[in-house]
Design a protein around this motif. Structure first.
Motif, mmCIF file in Angstrom:
data_model
loop_
_atom_site.group_PDB
_atom_site.id
_atom_site.type_symbol
_atom_site.label_atom_id
_atom_site.label_comp_id
_atom_site.label_asym_id
_atom_site.label_seq_id
_atom_site.Cartn_x
_atom_site.Cartn_y
_atom_site.Cartn_z
ATOM 1 N N ILE A 159 0.931 -1.109 -0.134
ATOM 2 C CA ILE A 159 -0.012 0.096 -0.210
ATOM 3 C C ILE A 159 0.851 1.298 -0.188
ATOM 4 C CG2 ILE A 159 -1.856 -1.019 1.228
ATOM 5 C CD1 ILE A 159 -0.991 0.256 3.796
ATOM 6 N N SER A 160 0.361 2.438 -0.300
ATOM 7 C CA SER A 160 1.213 3.491 -0.478
ATOM 8 C C SER A 160 1.511 4.228 0.782
ATOM 9 C CB SER A 160 0.355 4.723 -1.232
ATOM 10 O OG SER A 160 -0.492 5.048 -0.384
ATOM 11 N N GLU A 161 2.506 4.875 0.955
ATOM 12 C CA GLU A 161 3.241 5.325 2.084
ATOM 13 C C GLU A 161 1.864 6.361 2.901
ATOM 14 O OE1 GLU A 161 6.802 8.110 3.365
ATOM 15 O OE2 GLU A 161 6.903 7.570 1.446
ATOM 16 N N LYS A 162 1.206 6.993 2.093
ATOM 17 C CA LYS A 162 0.288 7.719 2.478
ATOM 18 C C LYS A 162 -0.872 6.932 3.375
ATOM 19 C CE LYS A 162 -3.087 9.208 -0.327
ATOM 20 N NZ LYS A 162 -4.276 8.744 0.026
ATOM 21 N N ASP A 163 -1.294 5.909 2.523
ATOM 22 C CA ASP A 163 -2.327 4.986 3.131
ATOM 23 C C ASP A 163 -1.861 4.125 4.277
ATOM 24 O OD1 ASP A 163 -3.874 5.927 1.384
ATOM 25 O OD2 ASP A 163 -3.928 4.053 -0.125
ATOM 26 N N LYS A 164 -0.608 3.778 4.190
ATOM 27 C CA LYS A 164 -0.050 2.956 5.536
ATOM 28 C C LYS A 164 0.105 4.017 6.618
ATOM 29 C CE LYS A 164 2.317 -0.333 7.252
ATOM 30 N NZ LYS A 164 2.298 -0.074 8.732
ATOM 31 N N TRP A 165 0.125 5.415 6.590
ATOM 32 C CA TRP A 165 0.321 6.437 7.692
ATOM 33 C C TRP A 165 -1.323 6.326 8.253
ATOM 34 C CZ3 TRP A 165 -2.481 10.746 9.016
ATOM 35 C CH2 TRP A 165 -1.861 11.567 9.963
ATOM 36 N N LEU A 166 -2.085 6.556 7.223
ATOM 37 C CA LEU A 166 -3.554 6.602 7.725
ATOM 38 C C LEU A 166 -3.794 5.401 8.502
ATOM 39 C CD1 LEU A 166 -5.312 7.962 4.617
ATOM 40 C CD2 LEU A 166 -5.130 9.207 6.605
ATOM 41 N N GLU A 167 -3.526 4.178 8.072
ATOM 42 C CA GLU A 167 -3.991 2.867 8.740
ATOM 43 C C GLU A 167 -3.312 2.925 10.192
ATOM 44 O OE1 GLU A 167 -2.822 -1.579 8.035
ATOM 45 O OE2 GLU A 167 -3.622 -0.872 6.547
ATOM 46 N N ASP A 168 -2.131 3.191 10.058
ATOM 47 C CA ASP A 168 -1.423 3.108 11.632
ATOM 48 C C ASP A 168 -2.008 4.158 12.447
ATOM 49 O OD1 ASP A 168 0.334 1.156 10.368
ATOM 50 O OD2 ASP A 168 1.901 2.630 9.969
ATOM 51 N N GLU A 169 -2.455 5.175 11.978
ATOM 52 C CA GLU A 169 -2.951 6.254 13.085
ATOM 53 C C GLU A 169 -4.227 5.971 13.320
ATOM 54 O OE1 GLU A 169 -1.677 9.181 14.262
ATOM 55 O OE2 GLU A 169 0.063 8.139 13.578
ATOM 56 N N ASN A 170 -4.925 5.164 12.354
ATOM 57 C CA ASN A 170 -6.529 4.761 12.837
ATOM 58 C C ASN A 170 -6.309 3.622 13.790
ATOM 59 O OD1 ASN A 170 -9.397 4.840 12.320
ATOM 60 N ND2 ASN A 170 -9.253 2.894 11.154
ATOM 61 N N LEU A 171 -5.404 2.594 13.896
ATOM 62 C CA LEU A 171 -5.162 1.616 14.634
ATOM 63 C C LEU A 171 -4.741 1.991 15.919
ATOM 64 C CD1 LEU A 171 -3.630 -1.336 12.436
ATOM 65 C CD2 LEU A 171 -6.040 -1.042 13.198
ATOM 66 N N LYS A 172 -4.003 3.196 16.118
ATOM 67 C CA LYS A 172 -3.667 3.786 17.392
ATOM 68 C C LYS A 172 -4.679 4.261 18.045
ATOM 69 C CE LYS A 172 1.339 4.715 15.816
ATOM 70 N NZ LYS A 172 2.106 5.768 15.522
ATOM 71 N N LEU A 173 -5.588 5.347 17.458
ATOM 72 C CA LEU A 173 -6.853 5.668 17.952
ATOM 73 C C LEU A 173 -7.859 4.900 18.215
ATOM 74 C CD1 LEU A 173 -6.815 8.734 15.465
ATOM 75 C CD2 LEU A 173 -6.335 8.687 18.107
ATOM 76 N N LEU A 174 -8.264 3.732 17.800
ATOM 77 C CA LEU A 174 -9.376 2.904 17.895
ATOM 78 C C LEU A 174 -8.980 1.562 18.340
ATOM 79 C CD1 LEU A 174 -11.288 3.838 14.553
ATOM 80 C CD2 LEU A 174 -11.296 5.018 16.747
ATOM 81 N N LYS A 175 -8.909 1.466 19.549
ATOM 82 C CA LYS A 175 -8.574 0.168 20.305
ATOM 83 C C LYS A 175 -9.415 -1.192 19.810
ATOM 84 C CE LYS A 175 -6.514 2.294 24.214
ATOM 85 N NZ LYS A 175 -6.556 2.495 25.745
ATOM 86 N N VAL A 176 -10.481 -1.061 19.709
ATOM 87 C CA VAL A 176 -11.333 -2.162 19.360
ATOM 88 C C VAL A 176 -11.022 -2.596 17.856
ATOM 89 C CG1 VAL A 176 -13.763 -2.935 18.754
ATOM 90 C CG2 VAL A 176 -13.364 -1.443 20.930
ATOM 91 N N VAL A 177 -10.743 -1.785 16.907
ATOM 92 C CA VAL A 177 -10.524 -1.990 15.466
ATOM 93 C C VAL A 177 -9.001 -2.912 15.429
ATOM 94 C CG1 VAL A 177 -9.796 -1.249 13.416
ATOM 95 C CG2 VAL A 177 -11.736 -0.238 14.532
ATOM 96 N N ASN A 178 -8.277 -2.166 16.212
ATOM 97 C CA ASN A 178 -6.798 -2.941 16.363
ATOM 98 C C ASN A 178 -7.045 -4.420 16.941
ATOM 99 O OD1 ASN A 178 -3.785 -2.501 16.530
ATOM 100 N ND2 ASN A 178 -3.867 -2.853 18.699
ATOM 101 N N GLN A 179 -7.575 -4.483 17.881
ATOM 102 C CA GLN A 179 -7.828 -5.840 18.648
ATOM 103 C C GLN A 179 -8.368 -6.625 17.628
ATOM 104 O OE1 GLN A 179 -6.696 -6.447 21.795
ATOM 105 N NE2 GLN A 179 -6.928 -8.624 20.935
ATOM 106 N N ARG A 180 -9.364 -6.423 16.692
ATOM 107 C CA ARG A 180 -9.935 -7.317 15.722
ATOM 108 C C ARG A 180 -9.104 -7.588 14.704
ATOM 109 N NH1 ARG A 180 -15.859 -4.362 14.869
ATOM 110 N NH2 ARG A 180 -16.793 -5.019 16.875
ATOM 111 N N VAL A 181 -8.291 -6.767 14.373
ATOM 112 C CA VAL A 181 -6.963 -6.977 13.185
ATOM 113 C C VAL A 181 -6.049 -8.131 13.793
ATOM 114 C CG1 VAL A 181 -4.922 -6.037 12.115
ATOM 115 C CG2 VAL A 181 -7.213 -4.731 12.293
ATOM 116 N N GLU A 182 -5.631 -7.829 15.192
ATOM 117 C CA GLU A 182 -4.718 -8.824 15.875
ATOM 118 C C GLU A 182 -5.096 -10.138 16.053
ATOM 119 O OE1 GLU A 182 -1.449 -8.186 16.583
ATOM 120 O OE2 GLU A 182 -1.716 -6.187 15.653
ATOM 121 N N ASN A 183 -6.445 -10.107 16.422
ATOM 122 C CA ASN A 183 -7.359 -11.454 16.542
ATOM 123 C C ASN A 183 -7.312 -12.320 15.320
ATOM 124 O OD1 ASN A 183 -7.691 -11.148 19.114
ATOM 125 N ND2 ASN A 183 -9.705 -10.482 19.058
ATOM 126 N N LYS A 184 -7.574 -11.480 14.153
ATOM 127 C CA LYS A 184 -7.632 -12.262 12.779
ATOM 128 C C LYS A 184 -6.341 -12.664 12.176
ATOM 129 C CE LYS A 184 -9.088 -11.285 8.094
ATOM 130 N NZ LYS A 184 -7.951 -12.123 7.537
#
Length: 787
Positions: free
Chosen positions: A179-204
């Motif tokens: 994925i692009s550098e821009k989209d990677k930055w957006l994904e990382d920031e989103n996972l830092k801010l939203l713990k539930v979403v981050n947990q689901r990604v780790e579980n998957k």
């Protein structure tokens, strides 16, 4: 054209009366449907139990041949009814080691025939075509090909196993993780801010990792991409599967217009590409069943793989860099126990042929034999670009056999793959054809030209060499079908003036062959067909040139001669059997009746005389093959009393090409010529034939300029007839169209052209044959017999 040939009323009135000479033959008679000659047997084969000789025949004069048979020890010919034909076993099956069982396919059904019990049993039926069935070393197992995959059927358990997963097309594309550098930055920031979403990604991730760890491994799948697949075969020990992959990316296809299509419209026929445009590749792959993987056999370590051809020295200004040449792989040849395998490899420029042993674990090659020819590799049993020719294993699983022109003639060799030693089983100034090992593995059967280049005889020879025992004795050609029990010979036999008939004899040298058929019609037998004189004349370079000579009676002789040039280049027509040019043979009888002397030459490049004769035209077609015609004319003048101003020449295809070269480059020798379906510019012919002899135009342009008649058209002096089929997909009508424009631009007016809108390269309509040969006879009569 501004000037036409002029013919006397006598020539126009009756073509078979010339200067008072007559013939009971006429062009109309000899060129009509060949059925007038009678019916002659073909496709001779035996039943499985050596009781009947089967052949195609047509004594009733039906629209097509039917199947007939003769019982051993009998002479009565019986027509095989439709029910018996239906019960005949196909010839495409294979036997088990003891030859007691035969496996074959019929209408998508795998079947097995028990030779002792004479019973047929169905094994398995599938929706599509089953092909190439074989018994494995464990004869309870039968391997076959179905829908581009290899299968094994176990006769004991009834289990069918698909042992390869070969899929035509490309592998499914995997989802990209990039994925692009821009989209990677957006994904990382989103996972830092939203713990539930981050947990689901780790579980998957954890869940996917666990499933990958416990799930069964997916079987290996091989995707062919845009390549086609052929020669799928399972090793006799059931450990490997080999197959060829073919990439066909030919160049621009040429168009041949059909002006008389049934639709009423002009229809374009999409035909072959031209020389230099062939980009075909043939690879060899091995599937290792236990390791569940595919690997390719590589040619990069073959000795001489980067060798440059000798002709590069003629182009000193061009920079030639040695590179790995493209090669064609044959199918893999497994030993009978499956433990070893060999392959035939041809360089694409056809200057090298390697036979190599294949390491089945790695695909590595060990070269056993290399044959190098600075012209091109060919000859009986040598094979072609994608075929192996004569190649196989002896019963001991240690020796292979093959043919090679290493001595200048194609002979049979065996090679110990363990010690590396080679042995020639035959030798001499003759060629070997179609050798095969006897049923008990103790000796060879083979056909050779040892007696004479113009004869073919059948022999028996010990397996590891020794004295050959000649099994046929009739002078001419003996095409033998050996019975399965090897006790009987069914012989298709012919002589120079006698068409093919079926003969029989027991498999003993002392036995005499007995004729079983007599197919000549009463009309055909009424004429006393000539047995041409079998001669050799001396060429300018000292070579002894084979020829057939037709001489008229002293009272008919008119002092004129016609030289016939056979087609194909690599073909033999000076022999002691019935010619495939039977129409031309009959025409030569007509010409001789009318007082002409006729000479039919096996010029340089003809088949039957070994490597040096075959390659005598390398890089110069229209060189020695033409000078042989000129030397033939000199022979006629010097020994047959022929007038030097009364010599004509004609031929079709390659013979048409030589006729053009003769009329353009040897115009003082030939007063008239008829060039039929002729190549006029070799740069416009196909790749497979032309590139062997002249290399490729972009690499060796001088060879093409020396060899193409269109470059020499200004030399025309005598009278020329050009005849060509307009839907010729072999030598295109374009060839003579381009030449005619050249002749027009040169102001030549002593030529004419006859075109045949319904004909391909080989004419089929009697009306076309008749029209063409009436024109040829008219040409020779008007030019060679004028006062």
């Amino acid at each position: 054209m501004t000037k036409h040939f002029y013919y006397t009323l006598a020539f126009l009135f009756f073509s078979t009366i010339v200067c008072g000479q007559t013939s009971v033959l006429s062009v109309e008679k000899i060129m009509k449907d060949p059925k007038w000659m009678g019916t002659f047997p073909s496709n001779v084969h035996w039943d499985e139990h050596s009781e009947y000789m089967y052949f195609n025949y047509n004594p009733e004069g039906n629209p097509a041949d039917s199947l007939y048979r003769i019982a051993v020890g009998k002479k009565a010919i019986e027509k095989v009814n439709w029910k018996a034909q239906k019960e005949q076993l196909p010839a495409n099956g294979t036997y088990n080691a003891t030859k007691t069982l035969k496996v074959f396919t019929q209408k998508n059904i795998l079947k097995i025939y028990n030779l002792r019990q004479r019973t047929v049993a169905d094994i398995i039926e599938l929706p599509g075509t089953i092909s190439t069935p074989i018994f494995l070393e464990d004869e309870n197992k039968i391997a076959f090909q179905y829908e581009n995959n290899a299968y094994i059927f176990n006769r004991s358990s009834g289990k069918l196993t698909k042992i390869t997963r070969i899929v035509q097309g490309d592998a499914p594309k995997q989802k990209s993780e990039d994925i692009s550098e821009k989209d990677k930055w957006l994904e990382d920031e989103n996972l830092k801010l939203l713990k539930v979403v981050n947990q689901r990604v780790e579980n998957k991730k954890s869940s996917d990792s666990y499933r990958d760890m416990i799930k069964d491994k997916e079987p290996f799948t091989f995707y062919t991409g845009k390549k086609s697949i052929s020669n799928i075969q399972v090793s006799p020990n059931g450990s490997y599967v080999s197959f060829n992959l073919i990439t066909r990316t030919g160049g621009d296809r040429t168009i041949v217009p059909d002006y008389i299509d049934a639709s009423g419209y002009t229809v374009d026929l999409n035909t072959r590409s031209k020389v230099g445009d062939d980009k075909t590749q043939v690879e060899l792959a091995i599937y290792h069943i236990e390791k569940d993987t595919v690997y390719f056999v590589k040619a990069d370590q073959l000795p001489g793989i980067k060798d440059l051809p000798d002709y590069v020295k003629d182009y000193p200004d061009k920079e030639w860099e040695p590179t790995e040449r493209d090669v064609f792989f044959s199918r893999l040849y497994f030993s009978n126990d499956g433990s070893k395998a060999v392959v035939n490899i041809r360089s694409k420029d056809n200057k090298d042929r390697w036979i190599a042993r294949v390491d089945m674990e790695t695909g590595a090659l060990n070269t056993l034999d290399r044959q190098r020819d600075e012209a091109w590799i060919s000859g009986p049993g040598i094979g072609w670009s994608m075929g192996g020719g004569t190649l196989g294993w002896l019963p001991d699983n240690r020796h292979i056999y093959y043919q090679s022109e290493a001595t200048g003639y194609s002979h049979l060799y065996i090679h110990d793959v363990i010690s590396g030693t080679q042995k020639a089983l035959t030798k001499g100034s003759y060629e070997v054809f179609d050798p095969f090992v006897s049923k008990d593995g103790s000796h060879w059967y083979l056909t050779t030209s040892e007696v004479d280049p113009g004869e073919r005889h059948f022999y028996k020879m010990p397996l590891f060499g020794g004295k050959m025992e000649k099994l046929t004795s009739l002078t001419g050609n003996n095409e033998v079908a050996l019975s399965p029990d090897e006790k009987h010979l069914a012989i298709l036999y012919s002589y120079s003036n006698k068409p093919w008939e079926l003969y029989y004899k027991r498999n003993k040298a002392t036995e005499h062959a007995v004729a079983l058929t007599s197919g000549q019609s009463e009309e055909f037998k009424q004429y006393d067909w000539r047995d041409p004189q079998y001669i050799r004349f001396t060429a300018t370079d000292g070579a002894q040139v084979p020829a057939r000579l037709y001489t008229p009676s002293p009272e008919a002789k008119n002092g004129a001669a016609v030289i016939f040039v056979h087609g194909a280049g690599y073909l033999q027509n000076v022999h002691k059997w019935w010619s495939s040019y039977f129409r031309e043979y009959m025409f030569h009888n007509l010409l001789t009746d009318l007082g002409y002397t006729v000479l039919d030459i096996d010029y340089r490049a003809s088949a039957g005389y070994g490597r040096d004769w075959r390659t005598g035209i390398y890089r110069h077609m229209g060189g020695k093959d033409l000078s042989d015609q000129v030397d033939g004319a000199k022979y006629l003048i010097g020994t047959q009393g022929i007038d030097a101003d009364k010599i004509g020449i004609y031929g079709g295809s390659y013979g048409g090409f030589i006729t053009l070269m003769a009329m353009f480059n040897e115009s003082d020798t030939f007063a008239a010529g008829a060039a039929l379906r002729s190549v006029t510019d070799w740069a416009h012919y196909n790749h497979g034939y032309t590139s062997n002899i002249l290399n490729e135009p972009k690499y060796d342009p001088e060879a093409y300029r020396k060899s193409s008649p269109i470059y020499f058209a200004e030399g025309l002096k005598g009278h020329l007839l050009i005849a060509h089929g307009m839907v010729d997909v072999n030598v295109h009508f374009q060839d003579v169209v381009r030449l005619s424009q050249r002749l027009i631009e040169l102001g030549k007016d002593n030529w004419e052209m006859a075109v045949y809108p319904a004909e391909d390269h080989g004419f089929v309509e009697p009306s076309s044959w008749t029209d063409e040969y009436k024109r040829i006879l008219k040409l020779f009569n008007s030019v060679l017999l004028k006062d």
